[in-house]
Design a protein around this motif. Structure first.
Motif: not given
Length: 344
Positions: A27-48
């Motif tokens: 409840a008191h954790a700091t929420n971090v939202a990583c907004v972005g494109n494929s660099i954030t999503e992790g394109y090409g490293i799906w299993g990593e």
């Protein structure tokens, strides 16, 4: 000595307390939202692990990091020349989820795909390729759309701290993504808008260029690159904020810094780009400070509330060093400081 019922009650009590503690921590954790494109999503490293996964490990249990990246997306809004922009982040479910996540921190990594609006033709494997997005979005529209993106997050009830990232090196002619467009067009839009709105800036372009960190497409981080990207973002999220001190009608940034922008009540003060700011009004002030010499990363200071133009806050007075008193010796001493044995 104790019966099983007692032991069971103790076990249940400990388990319940642990669950309550875990819920309280969440409840008191700091929420971090990583907004972005494929660099954030992790394109090409799906299993990593993706960069937000590594960021979660680095920040620890006091934070909850969520990956809201979506491949191929632009920060350009829905309306572009000739119709709808189907590649806009604004239309995605990830965007809606990011807004609904009640973020305390938002890292915006968008802009790489927006470079396609400035890439006309290039040679790919001996063939001239035409980029279908070229010229479909006015530069002024990109400024307003990026500003609107910042405002949309900034006006959430949680009033999150925002980190805008200058886009990292990317160069793939086949996809219409050219680093020349990122450097000359996209990153200036991001920086100028971030400075105008007074939000933190992380210079990924300078800090994330090592070839060994990229997949063969020269756009996306590989598995080790995702970890290095997380290290950069983690550094600036956790770096100590610049401090402001008041000395009468003058505000000044404390410590080492390499660039300055000043704000009053959240509004950029035009021309205020020095380490000190002369003020004539009370109010709330902040400074955006370039924190390192080797890159273009900037951090926003905490607010300083000026209620009295004659006050002095945040400055430690110079301490006068007291002169040691000379003590009278009761014994004769030799040159090595030892007591002479005559009167022992």
């Amino acid at each position: 000595m104790f019966g099983n019922n007692f032991k069971n009650r103790i076990t249940r009590s400990i388990t319940a307390d642990a669950a309550i503690l875990a819920l309280a921590t969440m409840a008191h954790a700091t929420n971090v939202a990583c907004v972005g494109n494929s660099i954030t999503e992790g394109y090409g490293i799906w299993g990593e692990k993706k960069y937000p996964d590594h960021l979660q490990e680095m920040l620890g249990s006091g934070y909850t990091v969520t990956n809201f990246g979506k491949s191929s997306m632009t920060f350009a809004g829905e309306k572009i020349k000739g119709g709808e922009n189907n590649a806009t982040y604004w239309k995605t479910e990830k965007f809606k989820a990011a807004l609904a996540s009640s973020p305390d921190i938002v890292v915006i990594e968008l802009g790489t795909n927006d470079s396609k609006y400035f890439t006309d033709k290039c040679i790919w494997e001996g063939t001239e390729r035409y980029n279908y997005l070229y010229g479909q979005c006015e530069k002024s529209q990109l400024y307003s759309d990026y500003e609107a993106l910042i405002d949309t997050f900034a006006h959430l009830p949680t009033s999150p701290e925002i980190f805008a990232t200058l886009q990292p090196y990317s160069n793939n002619c086949e996809w219409g993504i050219m680093d020349t467009a990122i450097v000359s067009q996209i990153n200036p839009i991001i920086k100028e808008t971030a400075v105008k709105k007074g939000v933190n800036i992380i210079d990924l372009h300078t800090l994330f260029q090592t070839p060994a960190w990229f997949l063969d497409d020269s756009v996306h981080p590989n598995a080790s690159g995702a970890q290095e990207l997380a290290k950069i973002v983690n550094k600036y999220i956790t770096l100590a904020k610049p401090r402001i001190a008041q000395n009468g009608a003058t505000l000044s940034v404390q410590g080492d810094a390499y660039g300055f922008r000043w704000y009053k009540a959240g509004k950029l003060i035009e021309g205020a780009d020095k380490a000190s700011l002369a003020i004539s009004e009370t109010g709330t002030y902040r400074a955006l400070v370039k924190v390192e010499e080797g890159n273009d990363s900037w951090l926003l200071s905490d607010k300083i509330e000026v209620k009295d133009l004659s006050a002095t806050t945040g400055i430690r007075p110079t301490r006068q060093t007291a002169q040691p008193k000379m003590r009278k010796l009761h014994h004769k001493v030799d040159v090595k400081g030892r007591i002479v044995d005559g009167r022992k």
